[in-house]
Design an enzyme around this catalytic site. Structure first.
Site, PDB file in Angstrom:
ATOM      1  N   ASP A   1    -108.010 -69.598  76.040  1.00 20.52           N
ATOM      2  CA  ASP A   1    -106.525 -69.908  75.413  1.00 20.52           C
ATOM      3  C   ASP A   1    -107.442 -68.111  75.002  1.00 20.52           C
ATOM      4  O   ASP A   1    -105.615 -67.390  73.345  1.00 20.52           O
ATOM      5  CB  ASP A   1    -106.814 -70.836  74.547  1.00 20.52           C
ATOM      6  CG  ASP A   1    -105.368 -70.822  73.507  1.00 20.52           C
ATOM      7  OD1 ASP A   1    -103.746 -70.571  74.176  1.00 20.52           O
ATOM      8  OD2 ASP A   1    -105.370 -70.960  72.663  1.00 20.52           O
TER       9      ASP A   1
ATOM     10  N   ARG B   1    -101.752 -83.703  73.568  1.00 23.51           N
ATOM     11  CA  ARG B   1    -103.552 -82.301  74.355  1.00 23.51           C
ATOM     12  C   ARG B   1    -104.391 -82.978  73.811  1.00 23.51           C
ATOM     13  O   ARG B   1    -104.969 -84.356  73.524  1.00 23.51           O
ATOM     14  CB  ARG B   1    -103.318 -81.632  72.184  1.00 23.51           C
ATOM     15  CG  ARG B   1    -101.884 -80.655  72.414  1.00 23.51           C
ATOM     16  CD  ARG B   1    -102.066 -79.862  73.196  1.00 23.51           C
ATOM     17  NE  ARG B   1    -100.547 -79.022  73.211  1.00 23.51           N
ATOM     18  CZ  ARG B   1    -100.818 -77.253  73.141  1.00 23.51           C
ATOM     19  NH1 ARG B   1    -102.118 -76.798  74.128  1.00 23.51           N
ATOM     20  NH2 ARG B   1     -99.444 -76.795  73.179  1.00 23.51           N
TER      21      ARG B   1
ATOM     22  N   SER C   1     -96.989 -70.901  74.534  1.00 18.89           N
ATOM     23  CA  SER C   1     -97.411 -72.470  75.144  1.00 18.89           C
ATOM     24  C   SER C   1     -96.764 -72.515  75.887  1.00 18.89           C
ATOM     25  O   SER C   1     -95.540 -72.591  76.130  1.00 18.89           O
ATOM     26  CB  SER C   1     -96.981 -72.537  73.508  1.00 18.89           C
ATOM     27  OG  SER C   1     -97.537 -74.139  73.262  1.00 18.89           O
TER      28      SER C   1
ATOM     29  N   LYS D   1    -101.825 -71.128  80.796  1.00 16.97           N
ATOM     30  CA  LYS D   1    -102.971 -70.317  80.801  1.00 16.97           C
ATOM     31  C   LYS D   1    -104.161 -70.847  81.002  1.00 16.97           C
ATOM     32  O   LYS D   1    -104.952 -71.242  81.263  1.00 16.97           O
ATOM     33  CB  LYS D   1    -102.825 -69.560  79.007  1.00 16.97           C
ATOM     34  CG  LYS D   1    -102.221 -68.914  78.911  1.00 16.97           C
ATOM     35  CD  LYS D   1    -102.113 -68.092  77.312  1.00 16.97           C
ATOM     36  CE  LYS D   1    -101.874 -69.341  76.012  1.00 16.97           C
ATOM     37  NZ  LYS D   1    -100.604 -70.017  76.168  1.00 16.97           N
ATOM     38  N   THR D   2    -104.523 -72.748  80.355  1.00 13.55           N
ATOM     39  CA  THR D   2    -105.132 -73.319  80.848  1.00 13.55           C
ATOM     40  C   THR D   2    -105.350 -73.707  82.007  1.00 13.55           C
ATOM     41  O   THR D   2    -105.730 -73.759  82.911  1.00 13.55           O
ATOM     42  CB  THR D   2    -105.054 -74.342  79.684  1.00 13.55           C
ATOM     43  OG1 THR D   2    -105.143 -74.297  78.059  1.00 13.55           O
ATOM     44  CG2 THR D   2    -106.466 -75.709  79.850  1.00 13.55           C
TER      45      THR D   2
ATOM     46  N   ARG E   1     -97.603 -77.238  65.334  1.00 18.14           N
ATOM     47  CA  ARG E   1     -98.146 -75.982  64.452  1.00 18.14           C
ATOM     48  C   ARG E   1     -96.558 -75.374  63.564  1.00 18.14           C
ATOM     49  O   ARG E   1     -95.663 -76.143  63.659  1.00 18.14           O
ATOM     50  CB  ARG E   1     -98.554 -74.384  64.519  1.00 18.14           C
ATOM     51  CG  ARG E   1     -99.565 -75.179  65.077  1.00 18.14           C
ATOM     52  CD  ARG E   1    -100.223 -73.828  65.463  1.00 18.14           C
ATOM     53  NE  ARG E   1    -100.251 -72.747  66.698  1.00 18.14           N
ATOM     54  CZ  ARG E   1     -98.910 -72.392  67.318  1.00 18.14           C
ATOM     55  NH1 ARG E   1     -98.747 -71.305  66.165  1.00 18.14           N
ATOM     56  NH2 ARG E   1     -98.841 -71.949  69.049  1.00 18.14           N
TER      57      ARG E   1
ATOM     58  N   LYS F   1    -105.836 -71.839  65.158  1.00 19.57           N
ATOM     59  CA  LYS F   1    -104.470 -71.078  65.430  1.00 19.57           C
ATOM     60  C   LYS F   1    -104.867 -70.156  64.644  1.00 19.57           C
ATOM     61  O   LYS F   1    -104.864 -68.829  64.415  1.00 19.57           O
ATOM     62  CB  LYS F   1    -103.398 -70.813  65.592  1.00 19.57           C
ATOM     63  CG  LYS F   1    -103.337 -71.906  67.433  1.00 19.57           C
ATOM     64  CD  LYS F   1    -103.340 -70.379  68.521  1.00 19.57           C
ATOM     65  CE  LYS F   1    -103.164 -69.825  69.797  1.00 19.57           C
ATOM     66  NZ  LYS F   1    -102.669 -71.333  70.184  1.00 19.57           N
TER      67      LYS F   1
ATOM     68  N   HIS G   1    -104.513 -63.436  73.180  1.00 20.38           N
ATOM     69  CA  HIS G   1    -104.026 -64.916  73.562  1.00 20.38           C
ATOM     70  C   HIS G   1    -103.600 -64.683  74.761  1.00 20.38           C
ATOM     71  O   HIS G   1    -102.418 -65.096  75.551  1.00 20.38           O
ATOM     72  CB  HIS G   1    -102.526 -65.172  72.571  1.00 20.38           C
ATOM     73  CG  HIS G   1    -102.400 -66.068  72.663  1.00 20.38           C
ATOM     74  ND1 HIS G   1    -100.502 -66.872  73.203  1.00 20.38           N
ATOM     75  CD2 HIS G   1    -102.451 -67.889  72.614  1.00 20.38           C
ATOM     76  CE1 HIS G   1    -100.771 -68.430  73.179  1.00 20.38           C
ATOM     77  NE2 HIS G   1    -102.153 -68.819  72.525  1.00 20.38           N
TER      78      HIS G   1
HETATM   79  N1  LIG Z   1     -96.116 -73.923  88.220  1.00 26.08           N
HETATM   80  C1  LIG Z   1     -96.719 -74.395  87.080  1.00 26.08           C
HETATM   81  N2  LIG Z   1     -97.530 -73.435  86.605  1.00 26.08           N
HETATM   82  C2  LIG Z   1     -98.610 -74.185  85.532  1.00 26.08           C
HETATM   83  N3  LIG Z   1     -98.002 -74.818  84.908  1.00 26.08           N
HETATM   84  C3  LIG Z   1     -96.574 -75.690  85.460  1.00 26.08           C
HETATM   85  C4  LIG Z   1     -96.261 -75.472  86.471  1.00 26.08           C
HETATM   86  N4  LIG Z   1     -95.600 -76.257  86.944  1.00 26.08           N
HETATM   87  C5  LIG Z   1     -96.087 -77.544  85.675  1.00 26.08           C
HETATM   88  N5  LIG Z   1     -96.816 -77.249  84.861  1.00 26.08           N
HETATM   89  C6  LIG Z   1     -97.071 -77.684  83.461  1.00 26.08           C
HETATM   90  O1  LIG Z   1     -97.124 -77.102  82.794  1.00 26.08           O
HETATM   91  C7  LIG Z   1     -98.020 -77.077  81.822  1.00 26.08           C
HETATM   92  C8  LIG Z   1     -98.656 -75.664  80.651  1.00 26.08           C
HETATM   93  O2  LIG Z   1     -99.808 -76.576  79.590  1.00 26.08           O
HETATM   94  P1  LIG Z   1    -100.985 -75.361  79.795  1.00 26.08           P
HETATM   95  O3  LIG Z   1    -101.992 -76.334  79.001  1.00 26.08           O
HETATM   96  O4  LIG Z   1    -101.744 -74.663  80.741  1.00 26.08           O
HETATM   97  O5  LIG Z   1    -100.284 -74.379  78.590  1.00 26.08           O
HETATM   98  P2  LIG Z   1    -100.799 -73.353  77.675  1.00 26.08           P
HETATM   99  O6  LIG Z   1    -100.156 -71.737  78.267  1.00 26.08           O
HETATM  100  O7  LIG Z   1    -102.532 -73.092  77.666  1.00 26.08           O
HETATM  101  O8  LIG Z   1    -100.547 -73.128  76.625  1.00 26.08           O
HETATM  102  P3  LIG Z   1    -101.047 -72.880  74.811  1.00 26.08           P
HETATM  103  O9  LIG Z   1    -100.931 -71.410  74.301  1.00 26.08           O
HETATM  104  O10 LIG Z   1    -100.098 -73.816  73.554  1.00 26.08           O
HETATM  105  O11 LIG Z   1    -102.497 -73.714  74.963  1.00 26.08           O
HETATM  106  C9  LIG Z   1     -98.952 -78.116  82.028  1.00 26.08           C
HETATM  107  O12 LIG Z   1     -98.444 -79.339  81.700  1.00 26.08           O
HETATM  108  C10 LIG Z   1     -99.186 -77.971  83.581  1.00 26.08           C
HETATM  109  O13 LIG Z   1     -99.221 -79.111  84.311  1.00 26.08           O
HETATM  110  O1  LIG Z   2    -101.908 -73.730  68.647  1.00 23.72           O
HETATM  111  C1  LIG Z   2    -100.892 -74.678  69.066  1.00 23.72           C
HETATM  112  O2  LIG Z   2    -101.265 -75.717  68.977  1.00 23.72           O
HETATM  113  C2  LIG Z   2    -101.764 -74.905  70.531  1.00 23.72           C
HETATM  114  C3  LIG Z   2    -101.978 -73.504  71.215  1.00 23.72           C
HETATM  115  O3  LIG Z   2    -102.789 -72.982  71.593  1.00 23.72           O
HETATM  116  C4  LIG Z   2    -100.518 -72.700  71.066  1.00 23.72           C
HETATM  117  O4  LIG Z   2     -99.260 -72.764  71.177  1.00 23.72           O
HETATM  118  O5  LIG Z   2    -100.503 -71.419  71.883  1.00 23.72           O
HETATM  119 CA   LIG Z   3    -103.939 -74.348  76.070  1.00 25.01          CA
HETATM  120 MN   LIG Z   4    -102.779 -71.012  72.974  1.00 29.73          MN
END
Ligand SMILES: Nc1ncnc2c1ncn2[C@@H]1O[C@H](COP(=O)(O)OP(=O)(O)OP(=O)(O)O)[C@@H](O)[C@H]1O
Ligand SMILES: O=C([O-])CC(=O)C(=O)O
Ligand SMILES: [Ca+2]
Ligand SMILES: [Mn+2]
Length: 661
Positions: free
Chosen positions: A380, A445, A361, A365-366, A179, A324, A343
């Site tokens: 998310d 992604r 990010s 979360k995911t 972004r 977003k 979020h």
């Molecule tokens: N101990 C841990 N706990 C959580 N995630 C981990 C850990 N170790 C490594 N990771 C890695 O960290 C990354 C977390 O990414 P995730 O997609 O869950 O982010 P998000 O919080 O959903 O962010 P976004 O809002 O950007 O989508 C993944 O690639 C996951 O494999």
């Molecule tokens: O918006 C994006 O590119 C991915 C996301 O979920 C974040 O950054 O929180």
């Molecule tokens: Ca995510």
């Molecule tokens: Mn997000």
């Protein structure tokens, strides 16, 4: 090889020839006429007719007959006309008298008789010689195509689109692979002037109404200049009382499939009765904004106009801007209805216990809300209303860097036909994805519909949360793997919104970079952070939710000397929160941050629970801890003068809940 039927070819072994190859025998029928096969002939006289048999008419692009309800009196033809008129109105120039003429269907399929519609501000005027060529042109619209149709469009017409070995659609998002928050602007008008958070620290960079219209016209003209545009009519928010209708007009099949996956997909019946959208996105991301336009500081501009309920995207094809951007809109609309937008990820146990996962990010979360033992509500974006939680979206957006089947099987398996894979690298022949490859970007992604996760909770709603888990990826390695928070501490950390990722991975080992992003999503909030914080505090208090801080980042030292917390350990910690067993544990209080940390968690080595144990250099630990505490303190200074909630008591408690240096 062996063809059967008349005029059959036999490669039977008995007839093996000189060099071991089978001898070919042809058997002719008695009457001597050679037929292709014995099956009855197809009901077609020509090849074109044969091809026309292949596809039968279907919903949702073709309306269903005999629908009950308010629209039952309208004929199919009338309904199609209304849809076209609505889309034509969306795409209309606001400065010219006519146009655009829109026709339904793929321009490549000439044989289909197009349904035409166009809006004219002065319908009683016949076009005269003064019209420009653009108003004589047709814009083909591809409405709510299915994933299969979008695959075909992408592969045929969009460079960089491929099917991977697991069936996902691999795409490139172009020059932007993340972004562009510095290019996101909001129209400042009489309403938003008072409602929104402006000024220092705010994500809302202002623009005026006129400039918005200049960019809107630029986007609409660009879209109408194309052979075809994609239109998605979809929903946001699984709470039926607070559902928002969104229309996304875009130039790429990639964008259309991404939003198909990420927004809530209407049923054919819902699509028929869709009517006028509540919010419209014009995604002209391939086309830059004009640097001579006021406020523009780069060739990218993402513009939000809340009064017009429109968003314009110029100069970036990164699809996350649409996701977003809509989230920002929800951060404005929902609090007006006393609903908190979050979020966060969200999942639910078999007994109905709900957990929220906040975090910036890449904090997990995911990853952590996708849990084989629990129902996934969403990964998310959520709303917390007086009825409980609801997911805003219809899909998930997972980081894929270093994705492994063993550690994240459900996400791995969701990357199949229909899923969009952004910016990944794959083998040119086998099309197997190399998830470790960062050649295009580190921010690879996957976007897939939520039902691709086997235990998704459909509809994506749940009761009031029992646990509120704040995730921080602390690359300094000084925050404990888990701490139990008081309400005041939860609010302190929610407002701080801390994480620390590693700066420039390629340039070798560098200092972790602390990021503070209010409400774990400062880039998306529209009101002052304390507004959301006050709502969260009131809801947590009312429903007795427990706050937790979980460090998914470094252990055993900062980035460079320590290592990332094992995902298996983080999962054990999360399991113990869900089961309620962690609430029963023995706790001790840490110095500086004053965090309550458990002495034991089932399945996690006890020594890692207090980070000081994992650092060989104790002085370095203490210095790093104090350094981080100082960063927290200076970040929080911006919030010292703001009151949270109705009385001063909570505000005082929150101010006291931070680190003591
Ligand atoms: N101990 C841990 N706990 C959580 N995630 C981990 C850990 N170790 C490594 N990771 C890695 O960290 C990354 C977390 O990414 P995730 O997609 O869950 O982010 P998000 O919080 O959903 O962010 P976004 O809002 O950007 O989508 C993944 O690639 C996951 O494999
Ligand atoms: O918006 C994006 O590119 C991915 C996301 O979920 C974040 O950054 O929180
Ligand atoms: Ca995510
Ligand atoms: Mn997000």
């Amino acid at each position: 090889m062996a063809a059967n039927g008349n005029g059959r070819v036999n490669l039977a072994n008995r007839g093996a020839g000189r060099n071991g190859l089978a001898k070919i025998q042809t058997q002719t029928r008695q009457n001597g006429i050679c037929h292709d096969d014995s099956a009855p002939p197809v009901k077609a006289q020509t090849i074109d007719e044969l091809h026309s048999l292949q596809k039968k008419k279907s919903a949702p692009t073709t309306p269903i007959n005999g629908t009950q309800g308010a629209f039952a009196a309208i004929s199919d033809e009338e309904r199609q006309k209304q849809q076209l008129q609505s889309i034509s109105a969306s795409l209309a120039s606001l400065t010219r008298e006519t146009g655009p003429k829109v026709v339904k269907g793929d321009p490549a399929r000439q044989s289909e008789t197009p349904k035409v519609s166009h809006v004219s501000h002065h319908d009683y005027f016949a076009p005269t010689i003064s019209v420009s060529d653009s108003s004589l042109k047709f814009t083909h619209i591809l409405c709510n195509l299915s994933p299969a149709e979008l695959y075909e469009q992408a592969i045929k017409y969009e460079k960089g689109s491929f099917i991977t070995s697991s069936g996902a659609l691999a795409t490139l998002s172009g020059a932007k692979t993340g972004r562009s928050p510095k290019d996101k602007r909001v129209v400042r008008d009489d309403t938003t002037e008072d409602d929104l958070w402006w000024g220092k620290g705010s994500p809302n960079i202002e623009m005026d109404e006129h400039t918005f219209m200049v960019n809107r016209e630029r986007a609409v003209d660009y879209l109408n200049s194309l052979d075809k545009v994609f239109v998605n009519d979809q929903f946001l928010n699984w709470d039926p009382e607070n559902r928002i209708k969104v229309r996304i007009v875009s130039a790429r099949a990639y964008h259309s499939l991404f939003m198909h996956n990420m927004c809530i997909r209407p049923t054919p019946e819902e699509l028929e009765n869709f009517g006028t959208p509540d919010f419209t996105i014009y995604n002209a991301g391939q086309f830059p904004c004009n640097r001579y336009t006021h406020y523009m500081t780069s060739s990218t501009s993402i513009d939000l106009n809340l009064a017009r309920r429109e968003m314009v995207i110029l100069g970036t094809q990164y699809a996350g801007e649409m996701k977003k951007g809509l989230f920002s809109v929800m951060h404005y609309l929902m609090p007006k209805r006393q609903i908190l937008s979050l979020h966060s990820g969200c999942n639910m146990g078999k007994d109905g216990d709900v957990a929220l996962f906040f975090g910036l990010s890449g904090t997990g979360k995911t990853t952590l809300s996708t849990d084989h033992n629990r129902y996934l509500v969403g990964d998310d974006e959520h709303c917390w209303s007086q009825n409980g939680v609801s997911n805003i979206e219809g899909g998930c957006y997972a980081k894929c860097i270093d994705l492994s089947r063993e550690k994240e099987p459900d996400i791995w398996n969701a990357i199949k036909f229909g899923a969009v894979l952004e910016n990944v690298v794959f083998d040119e022949h086998t099309r197997e994805v190399d998830y470790a490859d960062k050649s295009v970007t580190e921010n690879t992604r996957a976007a897939y519909p939520i039902e691709y996760i086997p235990n998704a909770k459909i509809p994506c709603v749940g009761p009031h949360p029992k646990n509120v888990i704040l995730l921080a990826c602390d690359a300094f390695g000084v925050l404990p793997p888990v701490s139990k928070l008081s309400l005041a501490q939860t609010m302190y950390h929610f407002i701080s919104g801390y994480t620390a990722l590693v700066a420039g991975t390629e340039e070798g080992v560098k200092e972790p970079q602390a990021t503070f992003s209010a409400c774990f999503g400062a880039a998306f909030i529209m009101l002052h952070p304390t507004k959301y914080a006050a709502m969260l505090a009131a809801k947590m208090q009312k429903h007795g939710a427990t706050g937790w801080l979980v460090n998914t980042g470094w252990s055993g030292g900062s980035y460079g000397s320590g290592s990332r917390m094992k995902l298996a350990y983080t999962r054990k910690i999360i399991d113990a929160i869900h089961s309620g067993s962690l609430l029963e544990a023995d706790y001790k209080k840490t110095s500086v941050f004053g965090l309550e940390i458990p002495t034991e968690v089932k399945g996690v080595p006890s020594e890692i629970l207090d980070p000081v144990n994992t650092w060989s250099d104790k002085k370095a630990y203490k210095d790093t801890l104090l350094k981080l505490a100082g960063l927290f303190k200076s970040n929080f200074e911006g919030f010292m003068t703001h009151k949270i909630g109705k009385d001063d008591k909570l505000t005082g408690e929150i101010l006291a809940a931070g680190p003591i240096v």
